[in-house]
Design an enzyme around this catalytic site. Structure first.
Site, PDB file in Angstrom:
ATOM      1  N   ASP A  67       0.828  -1.197   0.000  1.00  0.00           N
ATOM      2  CA  ASP A  67       0.000   0.000   0.000  1.00  0.00           C
ATOM      3  C   ASP A  67       0.872   1.261   0.000  1.00  0.00           C
ATOM      4  O   ASP A  67       0.601   2.224  -0.735  1.00  0.00           O
ATOM      5  CB  ASP A  67      -0.916  -0.015   1.224  1.00  0.00           C
ATOM      6  CG  ASP A  67      -1.743   1.255   1.342  1.00  0.00           C
ATOM      7  OD1 ASP A  67      -2.603   1.491   0.483  1.00  0.00           O
ATOM      8  OD2 ASP A  67      -1.528   2.009   2.306  1.00  0.00           O
ATOM      9  N   GLU A 139      -2.025  -5.173  -3.704  1.00  0.00           N
ATOM     10  CA  GLU A 139      -1.077  -4.465  -2.846  1.00  0.00           C
ATOM     11  C   GLU A 139      -0.039  -5.427  -2.268  1.00  0.00           C
ATOM     12  O   GLU A 139       1.151  -5.088  -2.178  1.00  0.00           O
ATOM     13  CB  GLU A 139      -1.826  -3.753  -1.722  1.00  0.00           C
ATOM     14  CG  GLU A 139      -2.672  -2.585  -2.210  1.00  0.00           C
ATOM     15  CD  GLU A 139      -3.444  -1.903  -1.113  1.00  0.00           C
ATOM     16  OE1 GLU A 139      -3.808  -0.723  -1.298  1.00  0.00           O
ATOM     17  OE2 GLU A 139      -3.697  -2.543  -0.065  1.00  0.00           O
TER      18      GLU A 139
END
Length: 247
Positions: A67, A139
């Protein structure tokens, strides 16, 4: 990619095998990256699978790392690509590229869902096509690429992943917030707020929702695994129709 076989081994039932056995995953064939096989396997492992396998490691730590890598890569790209834009607009565009919906779109584009390691419950409830699971896995894979290669390679991987999103001319307009865009189009015409009609069908473990919305003769529809996602798709469909006719 090199000439080695890069498809994940599968069982006779079509599921990914318990071990990736050193392969890098067929969905990565279009990218020039070499991920550590153990990190790739971890990136594909959802916590529901872990819960059924003695609390084995899962991908949430990699997701946390990915992320940050994703956000940095997209932020730097936007800063360089749009030197005239103020901070607020840059933030809006970043949101359009790193949202759960956008990352799920990326995941579907590379066929990621079929490779996920999910628990039985998630499989039954359509986990392979859930926006949240797909986005989180993207992610996690970014995190695995970062740890397996170099920061520069990870940044390039992120930009290659989101390249299809950038080809959409409405990405920074309608796709960013289709419901608001549609509501604005309705207000321009002196119409009330759009009303969405949502229906669901299929068994609980594989339920699909279809949303329909009509504004000024434009009827938008969308089907997804959640009511919210279906409404967003319907709003985008209708908004695109209205903006085309108003040009």
């Amino acid at each position: 990619m090199n000439g080695n076989d890069t498809s994940i081994p599968r069982t006779e039932h079509g599921e990914p095998s318990e071990s990736l056995q050193g392969d890098t995953g067929g969905f990565l064939d279009a990218f020039d990256v070499a991920i550590d096989p153990q990190l790739l396997e971890l990136a594909l492992t959802h916590r529901s699978w872990s819960a059924e396998h003695d609390s084995a490691p899962h991908n949430e730590r990699l997701e946390f790392l990915g992320d940050s890598i994703l956000g940095q890569a997209v932020t730097v790209w936007l800063y360089r690509e749009y030197p005239e834009l103020p901070e607020g607009e840059l933030a809006r565009r970043r949101a359009a590229l790193v949202s759960t919906v956008a990352l799920a779109e990326v995941a579907r584009g590379i066929g990621l869902g079929r490779w996920l390691r999910l628990g039985k419950g998630e499989k039954r409830t359509g986990g392979r096509d859930k926006d949240s699971i797909l986005a989180d896995t993207v992610e996690a894979i970014i995190g695995a690429v970062f740890l397996s290669t170099t920061p520069a390679t990870a940044e390039r991987f992120v930009l290659d992943l989101i390249a299809p999103l950038l080809e959409d001319p409405t990405r920074f307009t309608i796709a960013l917030d289709p419901k608001t865009v549609l509501q604005t189009e309705a207000a321009k015409r002196g119409l009330p707020h759009p009303v969405y009609q949502v229906t669901g069908e299929g068994p609980d473990h594989d339920r699909r929702y279809t949303a329909v919305v009509e504004v000024s003769g434009a009827t938008g529809s969308g089907t997804a695994t959640s009511k919210k996602a279906a409404e967003l798709l319907a709003a985008r469909d209708a908004a695109e129709q209205l903006t085309r006719t108003s040009r």
